[in-house]
Motif scaffolding. Structure first.
Motif, PDB file in Angstrom:
ATOM      1  N   LEU A  18       4.168 -16.247  -2.493  1.00  0.00           N
ATOM      2  CA  LEU A  18       4.464 -15.025  -1.756  1.00  0.00           C
ATOM      3  C   LEU A  18       5.873 -14.546  -2.075  1.00  0.00           C
ATOM      4  CD1 LEU A  18       3.859 -12.862   0.414  1.00  0.00           C
ATOM      5  CD2 LEU A  18       4.720 -14.497   2.109  1.00  0.00           C
ATOM      6  N   THR A  19       6.826 -15.448  -2.064  1.00  0.00           N
ATOM      7  CA  THR A  19       8.217 -15.085  -2.339  1.00  0.00           C
ATOM      8  C   THR A  19       8.357 -14.508  -3.748  1.00  0.00           C
ATOM      9  OG1 THR A  19       9.041 -16.702  -0.761  1.00  0.00           O
ATOM     10  CG2 THR A  19      10.593 -15.962  -2.457  1.00  0.00           C
ATOM     11  N   GLU A  20       7.678 -15.077  -4.726  1.00  0.00           N
ATOM     12  CA  GLU A  20       7.720 -14.552  -6.095  1.00  0.00           C
ATOM     13  C   GLU A  20       7.184 -13.126  -6.145  1.00  0.00           C
ATOM     14  OE1 GLU A  20       5.612 -17.187  -8.702  1.00  0.00           O
ATOM     15  OE2 GLU A  20       6.881 -18.893  -8.173  1.00  0.00           O
ATOM     16  N   ILE A  21       6.055 -12.902  -5.500  1.00  0.00           N
ATOM     17  CA  ILE A  21       5.448 -11.566  -5.490  1.00  0.00           C
ATOM     18  C   ILE A  21       6.351 -10.564  -4.779  1.00  0.00           C
ATOM     19  CG2 ILE A  21       3.538 -10.208  -4.529  1.00  0.00           C
ATOM     20  CD1 ILE A  21       1.736 -12.667  -5.193  1.00  0.00           C
ATOM     21  N   MET A  22       6.888 -10.962  -3.637  1.00  0.00           N
ATOM     22  CA  MET A  22       7.765 -10.056  -2.896  1.00  0.00           C
ATOM     23  C   MET A  22       9.002  -9.702  -3.720  1.00  0.00           C
ATOM     24  SD  MET A  22       5.963  -9.509  -0.278  1.00  0.00           S
ATOM     25  CE  MET A  22       6.886  -8.768   1.041  1.00  0.00           C
ATOM     26  N   ASN A  23       9.564 -10.672  -4.407  1.00  0.00           N
ATOM     27  CA  ASN A  23      10.714 -10.411  -5.284  1.00  0.00           C
ATOM     28  C   ASN A  23      10.340  -9.433  -6.396  1.00  0.00           C
ATOM     29  OD1 ASN A  23      12.508 -12.065  -3.903  1.00  0.00           O
ATOM     30  ND2 ASN A  23      12.075 -13.840  -5.174  1.00  0.00           N
ATOM     31  N   ASP A  24       9.147  -9.596  -6.963  1.00  0.00           N
ATOM     32  CA  ASP A  24       8.686  -8.699  -8.030  1.00  0.00           C
ATOM     33  C   ASP A  24       8.652  -7.245  -7.576  1.00  0.00           C
ATOM     34  OD1 ASP A  24       8.383 -10.861  -9.726  1.00  0.00           O
ATOM     35  OD2 ASP A  24       6.199 -10.963  -9.511  1.00  0.00           O
ATOM     36  N   TYR A  25       8.408  -7.014  -6.295  1.00  0.00           N
ATOM     37  CA  TYR A  25       8.317  -5.652  -5.764  1.00  0.00           C
ATOM     38  C   TYR A  25       9.584  -5.195  -5.039  1.00  0.00           C
ATOM     39  CZ  TYR A  25       3.538  -5.511  -7.255  1.00  0.00           C
ATOM     40  OH  TYR A  25       2.417  -5.512  -8.048  1.00  0.00           O
ATOM     41  N   GLY A  26      10.669  -5.937  -5.206  1.00  0.00           N
ATOM     42  CA  GLY A  26      11.956  -5.495  -4.691  1.00  0.00           C
ATOM     43  C   GLY A  26      12.262  -5.868  -3.249  1.00  0.00           C
ATOM     44  N   PHE A  27      11.472  -6.754  -2.659  1.00  0.00           N
ATOM     45  CA  PHE A  27      11.748  -7.211  -1.295  1.00  0.00           C
ATOM     46  C   PHE A  27      12.759  -8.345  -1.340  1.00  0.00           C
ATOM     47  CE2 PHE A  27       7.923  -4.910  -0.595  1.00  0.00           C
ATOM     48  CZ  PHE A  27       7.879  -4.585   0.742  1.00  0.00           C
ATOM     49  N   VAL A  28      13.588  -8.408  -0.309  1.00  0.00           N
ATOM     50  CA  VAL A  28      14.635  -9.422  -0.234  1.00  0.00           C
ATOM     51  C   VAL A  28      14.340 -10.367   0.923  1.00  0.00           C
ATOM     52  CG1 VAL A  28      17.107  -9.779   0.149  1.00  0.00           C
ATOM     53  CG2 VAL A  28      16.322  -7.817  -1.179  1.00  0.00           C
ATOM     54  N   LEU A  29      14.381 -11.662   0.636  1.00  0.00           N
ATOM     55  CA  LEU A  29      14.236 -12.676   1.679  1.00  0.00           C
ATOM     56  C   LEU A  29      15.612 -13.051   2.213  1.00  0.00           C
ATOM     57  CD1 LEU A  29      12.510 -14.673   3.295  1.00  0.00           C
ATOM     58  CD2 LEU A  29      12.654 -16.239   1.362  1.00  0.00           C
ATOM     59  N   TYR A  40      10.766 -10.551   4.935  1.00  0.00           N
ATOM     60  CA  TYR A  40      11.073  -9.878   3.678  1.00  0.00           C
ATOM     61  C   TYR A  40      11.348  -8.409   3.988  1.00  0.00           C
ATOM     62  CZ  TYR A  40       8.716 -13.943   1.671  1.00  0.00           C
ATOM     63  OH  TYR A  40       8.329 -15.219   1.334  1.00  0.00           O
ATOM     64  N   ASP A  41      12.434  -7.875   3.437  1.00  0.00           N
ATOM     65  CA  ASP A  41      12.796  -6.483   3.681  1.00  0.00           C
ATOM     66  C   ASP A  41      12.902  -5.706   2.371  1.00  0.00           C
ATOM     67  OD1 ASP A  41      13.014  -6.428   6.467  1.00  0.00           O
ATOM     68  OD2 ASP A  41      15.064  -7.177   6.422  1.00  0.00           O
ATOM     69  N   TYR A  42      12.421  -4.478   2.422  1.00  0.00           N
ATOM     70  CA  TYR A  42      12.597  -3.514   1.339  1.00  0.00           C
ATOM     71  C   TYR A  42      13.417  -2.373   1.925  1.00  0.00           C
ATOM     72  CZ  TYR A  42      11.552  -0.466  -2.596  1.00  0.00           C
ATOM     73  OH  TYR A  42      11.651   0.341  -3.708  1.00  0.00           O
ATOM     74  N   LYS A  43      14.530  -2.039   1.286  1.00  0.00           N
ATOM     75  CA  LYS A  43      15.464  -1.054   1.827  1.00  0.00           C
ATOM     76  C   LYS A  43      15.301   0.288   1.116  1.00  0.00           C
ATOM     77  CE  LYS A  43      20.434  -0.610   2.753  1.00  0.00           C
ATOM     78  NZ  LYS A  43      21.728  -1.285   2.538  1.00  0.00           N
ATOM     79  N   HIS A 108       0.072  -2.012  -0.742  1.00  0.00           N
ATOM     80  CA  HIS A 108      -1.180  -2.091  -1.498  1.00  0.00           C
ATOM     81  C   HIS A 108      -0.990  -2.964  -2.739  1.00  0.00           C
ATOM     82  CE1 HIS A 108      -4.895  -0.941  -3.446  1.00  0.00           C
ATOM     83  NE2 HIS A 108      -4.184  -0.651  -4.524  1.00  0.00           N
ATOM     84  N   ASN A 109       0.118  -2.763  -3.462  1.00  0.00           N
ATOM     85  CA  ASN A 109       0.399  -3.553  -4.657  1.00  0.00           C
ATOM     86  C   ASN A 109       0.541  -5.035  -4.325  1.00  0.00           C
ATOM     87  OD1 ASN A 109       0.390  -1.159  -6.080  1.00  0.00           O
ATOM     88  ND2 ASN A 109       2.606  -1.039  -6.264  1.00  0.00           N
ATOM     89  N   ILE A 110       1.215  -5.330  -3.231  1.00  0.00           N
ATOM     90  CA  ILE A 110       1.382  -6.725  -2.809  1.00  0.00           C
ATOM     91  C   ILE A 110       0.034  -7.332  -2.447  1.00  0.00           C
ATOM     92  CG2 ILE A 110       2.364  -8.213  -1.002  1.00  0.00           C
ATOM     93  CD1 ILE A 110       4.771  -6.183  -1.045  1.00  0.00           C
ATOM     94  N   SER A 111      -0.765  -6.594  -1.707  1.00  0.00           N
ATOM     95  CA  SER A 111      -2.089  -7.065  -1.323  1.00  0.00           C
ATOM     96  C   SER A 111      -2.936  -7.359  -2.559  1.00  0.00           C
ATOM     97  CB  SER A 111      -2.786  -6.024  -0.446  1.00  0.00           C
ATOM     98  OG  SER A 111      -4.085  -6.452  -0.114  1.00  0.00           O
ATOM     99  N   THR A 112      -2.895  -6.476  -3.536  1.00  0.00           N
ATOM    100  CA  THR A 112      -3.640  -6.668  -4.779  1.00  0.00           C
ATOM    101  C   THR A 112      -3.151  -7.910  -5.521  1.00  0.00           C
ATOM    102  OG1 THR A 112      -4.030  -4.290  -4.959  1.00  0.00           O
ATOM    103  CG2 THR A 112      -4.253  -5.579  -6.978  1.00  0.00           C
TER     104      THR A 112
END
Length: 120
Positions: A18-29, A40-43, A108-112
């Motif tokens: 999950l952390t890898e995927i979130m990082n790929d989409y610009g979310f910060v843990l 996880y936050d996206y600003k 949607h991208n994260i879910s996919t």
């Protein structure tokens, strides 16, 4: 504001993946985790306003400091930052259309990406 219908609610996934995927989409843990919960936050920074798309998870197996934790995702939230008070996630908040659309696309991208993970 809760973003329902994202297919992330109640999904169970490996914390490391999950952390890898979130990082790929610009979310910060960053430091927003403990051994039971992660955020996880996206600003979004617009001219005068700042918005946050937040995805939260909590451990259902293992702890987040370990190597093999599994987490359950909660309903994503979209909030607006008010200086100096913090972020408001209330249903009465108004969000720019581009922030809403980008949030839905990211989720949607994260879910996919999560669906594409091999099952254990």
């Amino acid at each position: 504001m809760k973003l329902n219908g994202t297919e992330l609610d109640e999904q169970i996934v490996d914390f490391s993946r999950l952390t890898e995927i979130m990082n790929d989409y610009g979310f910060v843990l960053a430091g927003q985790w403990d051994y039971e919960r992660a955020t996880y936050d996206y600003k979004f920074e617009l001219l005068k306003d700042v918005y946050y798309l937040r995805v939260q998870a909590y451990a259902i197996e293992g702890d987040l400091g370990g190597r093999h934790a599994r987490v359950k995702l909660l309903t994503p939230l979209l909030g607006k930052h008010y200086y100096p008070h913090g972020v408001e996630y209330g249903e009465g908040e108004q969000f720019p259309n581009n922030v809403l659309q980008k949030s839905k696309q990211l989720l949607h991208n994260i879910s996919t990406a999560l669906k594409a993970l091999p099952t254990d």
